[in-house]
Design a protein around this motif. Structure first.
Motif, mmCIF file in Angstrom:
data_model
loop_
_atom_site.group_PDB
_atom_site.id
_atom_site.type_symbol
_atom_site.label_atom_id
_atom_site.label_comp_id
_atom_site.label_asym_id
_atom_site.label_seq_id
_atom_site.Cartn_x
_atom_site.Cartn_y
_atom_site.Cartn_z
ATOM 1 N N ILE A 9 0.840 -1.202 0.000
ATOM 2 C CA ILE A 9 0.000 0.000 0.000
ATOM 3 C C ILE A 9 0.870 1.247 0.000
ATOM 4 C CG2 ILE A 9 -1.613 1.366 1.413
ATOM 5 C CD1 ILE A 9 -2.775 -1.351 2.402
ATOM 6 N N MET B 99 0.950 4.107 -2.850
ATOM 7 C CA MET B 99 0.403 5.388 -2.395
ATOM 8 C C MET B 99 1.462 6.495 -2.474
ATOM 9 S SD MET B 99 -2.855 5.224 -1.660
ATOM 10 C CE MET B 99 -2.864 6.883 -1.018
ATOM 11 N N ASN C 85 -0.725 3.488 -10.601
ATOM 12 C CA ASN C 85 -1.939 4.150 -10.139
ATOM 13 C C ASN C 85 -2.772 4.688 -11.290
ATOM 14 O OD1 ASN C 85 -1.620 4.266 -7.092
ATOM 15 N ND2 ASN C 85 0.329 5.172 -7.770
ATOM 16 N N ARG D 183 -3.405 0.052 -8.982
ATOM 17 C CA ARG D 183 -4.389 0.481 -7.985
ATOM 18 C C ARG D 183 -5.279 1.539 -8.618
ATOM 19 N NH1 ARG D 183 -3.652 -0.905 -2.532
ATOM 20 N NH2 ARG D 183 -5.887 -0.541 -2.687
ATOM 21 N N ILE E 162 -8.984 1.527 -4.224
ATOM 22 C CA ILE E 162 -8.406 2.299 -3.112
ATOM 23 C C ILE E 162 -9.536 2.831 -2.230
ATOM 24 C CG2 ILE E 162 -7.157 4.424 -2.527
ATOM 25 C CD1 ILE E 162 -5.429 3.997 -4.983
ATOM 26 N N ASP F 264 -6.494 2.372 2.819
ATOM 27 C CA ASP F 264 -5.267 2.665 2.071
ATOM 28 C C ASP F 264 -4.793 4.084 2.376
ATOM 29 O OD1 ASP F 264 -5.117 0.209 0.355
ATOM 30 O OD2 ASP F 264 -7.053 0.948 -0.342
ATOM 31 N N LEU F 265 -5.748 5.022 2.324
ATOM 32 C CA LEU F 265 -5.382 6.426 2.543
ATOM 33 C C LEU F 265 -4.890 6.645 3.970
ATOM 34 C CD1 LEU F 265 -8.234 8.221 0.579
ATOM 35 C CD2 LEU F 265 -5.845 7.967 -0.091
ATOM 36 N N TRP G 35 -1.377 5.571 4.346
ATOM 37 C CA TRP G 35 -0.441 6.531 3.784
ATOM 38 C C TRP G 35 -0.341 7.798 4.632
ATOM 39 C CZ3 TRP G 35 3.633 7.822 1.340
ATOM 40 C CH2 TRP G 35 3.843 9.156 0.977
#
Lengths: 715, 715
Positions: A251, A255, A345, A375, A441, A445-446, A449
């Motif tokens: 991830i 990211m 991405n 992703r 995503i 995931d966020l 990051w």
């Protein structure tokens, strides 16, 4: 032994399934209870007098004795039941009496023995249960039993499995917790025994995902133990399949390239104003992104002064992000090319997927992404901003105020509200990300990051659902000790009636589970959109408090009263001012002012009184946070107050003394400028409201507690 | 009969007082209960068998029979108690058995008879009580009995006396009301019998002001009745004296001259900038007040171009208002002159009275005012504004945006916040009044006036206490049917522990009583300062709804979800859209949009879709209120949305169709201008929040219900 019990229960559940049943019978439930050590009343069938005496001795207290005969249906009519028998002599007598009565009642009856059952004690009824939540999977529930709780829905949830400490914490998490501690002379219940029932139920459902619901209702809790009077178990129709998941390092790797790219390709880039592919290009260029920007368009050689490529595969070098600004029906083919190019991405701006009923089209692109390891962000999004990279990947207007908050939204409309609010309040932002359909995503995931991102000090997320509640909780638990996570969960009230076969199931409205689970994860839940935005703006500005003592210093007595209300409403503690400190404050304020807390310096005071009292508040190490109430007067005009407050706070900061300071400014419109001045200098200040500054302080404290920064904190 | 009972109880209470007691014994309590028809278990002493049969027959159900003998202390040991006797034959047998047992137990015992006592049935325990509230006087309380209620404090209050309907309404006002209606197969209780217990307790405490607290705890409520198992009565130390009150016509006469004066004198007027007497003069003149302005100052002949007088007694003609801009110590003498001149209103700006401990000085001026019939506003206030008269009697800055809301504040700081907020939002105001120490004029005087004032459409009041809660409730009840009254009650959370001798007393935290009583008076309670200000700004703008059906029309699905949450939170009802209406909406929106409610027109739609759906919402008579969710796009920019919405609403208004319309605008900063545009045109619109517009609509509905404008409304 542990394996043994699993085998035993598995065999039983399979036989139940084989019969096409989904609910277990009472004796089947007892098998599960015994296997997992869930305390239920002991019961055994004694074939003769001495067996009955031995059984009763094993149970240790009074027992109920009942005739066991296939020919006697109404045991009581036959004199076949005796309640509350205790001691060998009485058990013997009761056994003989029961058998004698039965023989007299029906000389032909086959008598198999006498059932000896523990007598349930009198005690506090509680409910322990487990359900399978669509978002969070197995959760355990605890509440008080009886009709009142059913009406008032006073129940609490945790993710299964729970350890002993977490199970114990559930006893304190209900509104009527006091009852378990004993009120009006009642004795406290055996908390450990109750917690043990919860813990064991949680083990059971974790071991058997096919168990949809468990109800121990009621559990009789006494000072000496907790016994489930009844256990009800319901099996599910099938176990949902797990989605594909990525490891933490995977991830972070993708990211990082999404949020800190060196090269971006825009598929569907356009030179024609009004097109999305044009807006995206312009925002990338005008936003000042220093990396490479590659337009991709088969029908152009040059777009906005940059060489355009027919296909993304032709773009030279490594590309970190492919932005899609093409219609939905063209996405799959282009995504194949992105995959072939090895771009990690894809930012899918177009709509026309699951949200318009085109689920198949969305499934197709998800499959392509998974196949190539690309992703996907979106589809159906406005794009995203990574301000510290000067990166605006969006068709909206650019945003460039760099700062500490990362904001995400599931909905485009809310994304636009974030942008407008941020712009008008000059909120310092590290990122704004649209999540849209979340085909890949998502929030976890966020969170993973932003938890690592050094530019992000606070994360605020608008969400309507979570694809994987457990992954979110895991990411939140890893992030919260370092930075606050604010969540606006929309759809709170739509929970409605979920079909449920058990009592616990009926109590587990969607939002009730969300609320408890998010709180346990240390997340700050914003009650509404505006609060989410205000928390996002203010939390990175305030330092973390180092203790619980909040002091209000106010020029307006009226504001002091309202600020006190707000302090209580926000779950904060007004410090009890020790005598020496009280005297120290009194030295600065008129004799008719009020020390104590709030400290009312009275309305007509000059700047020096505000300054002296604020200094004292920052200086004294027993005080941990200040709430200021300013009253606009000619003697101390708004900007004079703002300047002196900012200066004093800065001076202490330079000395290494940082305490959260919030302010409510009551006055004419000049207070608005004063608030903006203060906010920019680390004092969270609002005009015309006593509630907002204190609510923000409350949110900061809630985080500090969840992050374990305060005594008595932790989850 | 009624007088008879009063005499009987009075005699009893006097004898209790004579003994220096404040708590009644159980038999004394029973005398009060019997006098007021409060149902308690019947009990009589029967001297012989037939008397016992007659007693039992009168009670009608099973009875408990007990030996009555001064020589038998432990009745049970003597076989002197039989429980649950029913029917003449059994009563006879029991009587003989009891007497026989007693004789056998102690042949020498003097036997006075057998007590026959109604057996308390099993049923739902409830609590009925009454307390003497410092603000509201006698209030009755109702809640569920038992330990849970004690912990959860689920109790409701009403001003005594209550009628049957009001008493019945209390049964629905507790959170656990459902229990009384019967849950889980339990039977509903006899509501009328419970209400009757409440009503009778309320009569008792109204007849006897010296009764401080009454507790019926528990009352056993069954499907067939309600009987108090115990009655506890506590007398107060003394009855507080009533303050001087004015009749409605007296109030209106002096208030009209205060708010619509033709001649104002300024005592302490000054030509010197920086002095309060100068600011007041300037504001009067610069504000454009068209009436006479007379400066009074013994050391000047002329102030700001107007002839100055040595004393107010020298001012020619009638004067309506004397404004005091002189130090506290000079007020009394000047007030005497004001009284001699026959001026009906004194506006006392100076501080230095009760708020700084100078209670005697305040008592002195109150006495002077009462002697001369001069009503006093203040002291310790910023003054007041009466905008439709262009009248600014204050040392603050002028305010001139005329409109429908009258605002009052007890605190000067809050007054300044009102002024700043009003100015920045251009809130249309009819009056702003500072009340300060409330030595005389208070909220009920102002309510009485604003209720009549044709320029005032809504009244918003900040208060920390009420001098006379009953006068306020009376004024509110008279006003609410015509216009909304919003109250911000500060000090909600400071209630703390009040010393109380009864259970009901302990439950009656100050704020719990305020909350119930204000709600019963139809007042809208603002939870905080900002809400009070927003309600004040918005309520006069919205027309009253004519029914409960709220419809959300939104361009942003995300806003729709949050708006739905807000609708539920604000106590509103999302309309269930009938099929034909659903089809009508569907005709305007894309196939992947969602009809139902919210109606999601989807994000990319042109102005015509917003317009068509808003038109339909206003046109269809089954819809009563609209909540709009706007999403900023290039296709429908903010001002385009604002213009079309305002135009359509205006068009329907011109046709006589007026429905409340509120809007949440999600977008970039241009939405702020759009909101201001909409607000000015009667659509209550806010940027960056989904909660505020709906909260305002909720407040309007709360008022409409209290005013009896909605079906199922009323208090």
């Amino acid at each position: 032994m542990a394996e043994d019990r699993v085998l035993r229960v598995r065999a039983l559940l399979e036989s139940v399934r084989a019969e096409g049943r989904s609910a277990l019978t009472a004796p089947e439930g007892k098998v599960l209870a015994d296997a997992y050590g869930i305390a239920v009343p002991g019961e055994e069938v004694a074939a003769d007098v001495e067996e009955a005496v031995a059984c009763a001795a094993r149970f240790g207290g009074p027992v109920v004795m009942k005739i066991v005969s296939p020919d006697i249906l109404h045991k009581t009519d036959a004199g076949g039941v005796v309640v509350g028998v205790e001691g060998a002599a009485d058990v013997r007598a009761a056994f003989r009496r029961i058998v004698g009565n039965a023989r007299a009642f029906d000389p032909a009856a086959r008598i198999e023995g006498v059932q000896v059952q523990e007598l349930l004690p009198r005690g506090q009824e509680v409910i322990v249960g487990a359900v399978t939540d669509p978002t969070f999977g197995k959760v355990v529930a605890f509440g008080l039993g009886g009709v009142l709780v059913e009406v008032l829905r006073d129940v609490t949830f945790r993710l299964a499995p729970v350890g002993t400490d977490e199970a114990l914490s559930m006893l304190d998490s209900i509104r009527s917790a006091e009852i378990l501690r004993g009120v009006r002379g009642g004795a406290a219940v055996d908390r450990w025994a109750v917690a043990e029932q919860i813990r064991r139920v949680s083990e059971l459902v974790v071991d058997f995902p096919e168990i949809a619901e468990v109800d121990l209702n009621p559990v009789i809790a006494t000072p000496d133990g907790a016994v489930a009077a009844d256990i009800r178990v319901i099996l599910s129709e099938g176990v949902p399949k797990r989605r594909r998941t990525y490891g933490r390092e995977e991830i972070l790797r993708s990211m990082r390239r999404l949020m800190q790219p060196r090269s971006v390709a825009v598929i569907g880039a356009s030179g024609e104003p009004g097109k999305i592919g044009n807006s995206v290009m312009r925002n990338l260029i005008d936003g000042g992104f220093p990396g490479e920007i590659h337009p991709v368009n088969p029908r152009a050689d040059d777009i906005l002064g940059r060489k355009a490529y027919k296909s993304v595969t032709e773009v030279p070098g490594e590309v970190d992000v492919a932005v899609f600004a093409i219609p939905a029906r063209l996405v799959a083919a282009a995504l194949e090319e992105v995959g072939r190019k090895g771009i990690p991405n894809a930012v899918l701006i177009p709509s026309g997927f699951a949200e318009t009923g085109e689920q198949a089209l969305q499934d197709e692109i998800v499959a392509i992404g998974e196949r190539h390891g690309v992703r996907l962000l979106g589809p159906n999004i406005y794009g995203y901003y990574s301000t510290w990279q000067d990166l605006c990947v969006t068709f909206c207007t650019p945003y460039d105020v760099k700062g500490g908050v990362a904001l995400t939204s599931q909905s485009g409309g809310i994304g636009m509200a974030i942008l407008g609010f941020a712009r008008t309040t000059r909120t310092g932002v590290s990122a704004i990300v649209g999540l849209g359909n979340k085909s890949d995503i998502d929030e976890d995931d966020l969170l993973t990051w932003f938890g690592e991102d050094p530019n992000t000090e606070c994360i605020a997320m608008h969400l309507e659902d979570l694809k994987d509640g457990r992954a979110f909780v895991e990411a939140a638990r890893a992030t919260v000790p370092r930075k606050p996570v604010v969540v606006l969960k929309a759809g709170r009230t739509s929970a409605g009636a979920r079909a449920a076969g058990s009592h616990t199931g009926a109590l587990a409205g969607d939002d009730a589970v969300y609320d408890d689970v998010l709180r346990q994860a240390g997340v700050i839940r914003a009650p509404g959109l505006n609060e989410m935005l205000e928390f996002a703006r203010a939390l990175p500005v305030l330092p973390a408090p180092k203790g619980d003592n909040v002091v209000i210093i106010t020029g307006a007595g009226g504001s002091g009263v309202l600020l006190s209300d707000a302090v209580v409403d926000s779950g904060l503690s007004l410090m009890e001012i020790p005598e020496d400190l009280d005297a120290a404050f009194r030295a600065f304020i008129p004799p008719f002012g009020a020390a104590g807390n709030p400290i009312d310096i009275t309305g007509g005071e000059p700047p020096s009184t505000y300054e002296a009292t604020i200094r004292l508040g920052l200086e004294d190490p027993r005080i941990h946070a200040l709430v200021l109430g300013y009253w606009h007067t000619i003697v101390t005009p708004p900007m004079v107050f703002a300047e002196l407050t900012a200066r004093v706070v800065e001076e202490f900061r330079a000395r290494g003394i940082e305490k959260p300071v919030v302010a409510s400014l009551a006055g004419d419109v000049e207070v608005e400028e004063a608030c903006a001045y203060l906010f920019e200098r680390g004092v969270v200040a609002y005009p015309y409201t006593t509630e907002k500054p204190v609510a923000v302080l409350g949110a900061k404290y809630a985080w500090a507690r969840a992050a374990g920064l305060l005594p008595g904190g932790g989850r």
